[in-house]
Scaffold this motif. Structure first.
Motif: not given
Length: 439
Positions: A353-371
C-alpha cells in the motif's frame, strides 16, 4: 481398502426437483445465488429447477438468483450460445452476465487453464451481483467420472474416492455449491424434455482428447454408496486431524511448527494432519506424494531422531519433538509495484500500500530461540519475508506493506470435507479462518 469404503447398496438417486428442494432447505441463511449456466442440460436444468422452486415454495430463508455464462472463446458458436442463454434469462427475469476469457490460450494444459479461467470469471460475476455463492450443475454422473479418474492417481482411498464435495471454497472467500451430486443427467434431461426445453450439446463432451470423455466412454461402475462413505470418512478424518493438531502442535516464530509426539496415536490421523501441514509450511498447493508421506511415516515409526525434507519443508525429530519449517533454499524474490498484491513463496500474501515498489526476499525471523536445534535455527535465519524498498531499507512489515500467512494447500479450492483441518492449521500459523459453509 478399509471396510467403511466397501461398496454397499446404492444411495437413492434424487430427482432434480427433490435435490433442489433439499438444497434450498439446507441453506442456513438468505442467499443470492449465482448460477453457472452454459446452456448444457445439467446447468440449464439447474437454473430452471432453482427458478421454479424459489418462485413456487416458501423456504425458511428468502433466496434470489442471478446467472453467468462463460464464453471461453474456444468455439465460434460459443458467443451465439451465450447470447441465447442471456435471452432465456431475460424471459425468466434473472439477471445474467456473459464473461469472456480473452487473450491467448495455452497450447498445453488447456483444460486446466480453462477451468482456472472459468472460476475466476464466475467469481468476477458473483462480485458484480454481490452474490453469496456460485451454484454449478455437477451431477452424479460427473461425480462417478471424477472418482474414477482420481482413484487411478491417488494411493489414498479416502482422498481418491470422496470425489467432489457438495461445497468447495474458492479463493478463500466464495463457496461453490453443487446440489445435483445425487442426481443423474438422464433425470435432468427427462425433466427438460417434459417442459419442452432444449439444451445445447457441447462437441467437446465427445472429444476423446479429454480424460473425462475417455473415462465416460469406459462406463465406470463406482458405487454411489462407496463415494458417500469415502466422503464421510474424509470429513471425519479431517476433524480428527484438526483435533490432533490442536492437542499436540504449537507454532512460532514465523511458520515454525513444533509437534509433541504422543506415546500412541492413530496413524491415519497423524499422517493426514502432517501431510497437510507439510504442504502449507512448504508453500505448496498439493500434499506430498504418497511415497514421500510413506517415508515420513516410516521414519516416525522407527522412533529415532531423523532429518527429512518434503515439499520444501524441513522436518526434524529430536526425541519426542517434531520440528517442521520451510527450508532455506529456493526462496525467490518478489517485486510488487505500488497498490499491488502478490504471493511470496506460496506462504504469504503481501499487500503493498506504499507509494514505492518493494521487493520481498528471505531473511531472519523476528525472534529465534537459541534452544532450538541448529538446523532449525539456520532455516529461520533465511526463510522469513523481508521487505526492501527502493531506498534499500529492509524490514519485515509495516503499516504500508502488510504480510499475511497463507494456506497454500487450500488457497485456490478447499473442499468442505477439509474445512476443520484447514481452520486448525490457519489458527496455528495465524492465518484467517475460512468463512462458514452455507449448507
Amino acid at each position: 481398502m478399509s471396510a467403511v469404503l466397501a461398496a454397499g447398496s446404492s444411495l437413492p438417486e434424487r430427482s432434480p426437483e427433490a435435490a433442489i428442494q433439499d438444497f434450498l432447505l439446507s441453506l442456513n441463511r438468505p442467499m443470492r445465488l449465482l448460477v453457472a449456466v452454459s446452456g448444457g442440460s445439467d446447468s440449464l436444468g439447474l437454473l430452471l429447477s432453482l427458478k421454479r422452486a424459489i418462485d413456487g415454495h416458501t423456504y425458511p430463508h428468502r433466496h434470489s438468483l442471478s446467472a453467468a455464462t462463460i464464453d471461453h472463446g474456444l468455439r465460434p458458436e460459443a458467443a451465439d450460445e451465450a447470447e441465447q442463454i442471456a435471452i432465456l434469462c431475460g424471459e425468466l427475469g434473472i439477471s445474467h452476465r456473459i464473461e469472456r476469457w480473452t487473450g491467448e490460450k495455452p497450447t498445453t494444459g488447456l483444460s486446466a487453464a480453462a477451468r482456472e479461467a472459468r472460476y475466476r470469471l464466475l467469481a468476477h460475476a458473483a462480485d458484480t451481483y454481490d452474490a453469496d455463492a456460485i451454484v454449478t450443475g455437477h451431477t452424479l454422473d460427473d461425480q462417478i467420472e471424477t472418482v474414477a479418474m482420481r482413484a487411478g492417481r491417488s494411493a489414498d482411498a479416502v482422498l481418491g474416492l470422496s470425489g467432489m464435495a457438495p461445497a468447495t471454497l474458492y479463493a478463500g472467500r466464495l463457496w461453490i455449491l453443487r446440489p445435483f451430486l445425487q442426481t443423474r443427467r438422464a433425470a435432468i434431461r427427462s425433466s427438460l424434455e417434459a417442459s419442452g426445453r432444449a439444451w445445447i450439446d457441447d462437441p467437446s463432451n465427445d472429444d476423446l482428447h479429454y480424460e473425462r470423455v475417455r473415462t465416460r466412454r469406459a462406463a465406470p461402475t463406482v458405487d454411489a454408496a462407496t463415494i458417500d462413505a469415502a466422503a464421510r470418512q474424509r470429513t471425519s478424518l479431517s476433524a480428527q486431524a484438526a483435533d490432533w493438531l490442536r492437542r499436540h502442535a504449537t507454532a512460532g516464530p514465523g511458520m515454525l511448527v513444533t509437534v509433541s509426539l504422543p506415546a500412541s496415536t492413530e496413524k491415519a490421523v497423524s499422517d493426514h494432519a502432517l501431510g497437510a501441514l507439510v504442504a502449507v509450511l512448504g508453500g505448496k498447493p498439493h500434499r506430498p506424494s504418497a511415497d514421500s508421506l510413506a517415508r515420513l511415516s516410516h521414519n516416525l515409526d522407527e522412533g529415532s531422531d531423523f532429518r527429512l525434507t518434503l515439499s520444501g519443508t524441513l522436518i526434524l525429530r529430536r526425541r519426542d519433538r517434531l520440528y517442521l519449517v520451510r527450508e532455506r533454499r529456493g526462496l525467490l524474490p518478489l517485486s510488487l509495484l505500488p497498490a499491488a498484491i502478490g504471493v511470496w513463496d506460496g506462504r504469504y500474501t503481501i499487500l503493498n500500500s506504499s507509494d514505492d515498489e518493494v521487493t520481498i526476499t528471505g531473511g531472519p525471523a523476528s525472534t529465534i530461540d537459541r534452544a532450538l536445534p541448529g538446523s532449525i535455527r539456520s532455516a529461520l535465519q533465511g526463510n522469513a519475508p523481508q521487505i526492501a524498498d527502493i531506498h534499500g531499507i529492509s524490514h519485515q512489515q509495516g503499516p504500508l506493506v502488510t504480510v499475511a500467512p497463507r494456506l497454500s494447500l487450500y488457497a485456490d479450492f478447499m473442499p468442505s470435507f477439509d474445512q476443520p483441518l484447514a481452520d486448525a492449521i490457519a489458527t496455528l500459523i495465524g492465518a484467517e479462518p475460512s468463512p462458514s459453509c452455507p449448507i
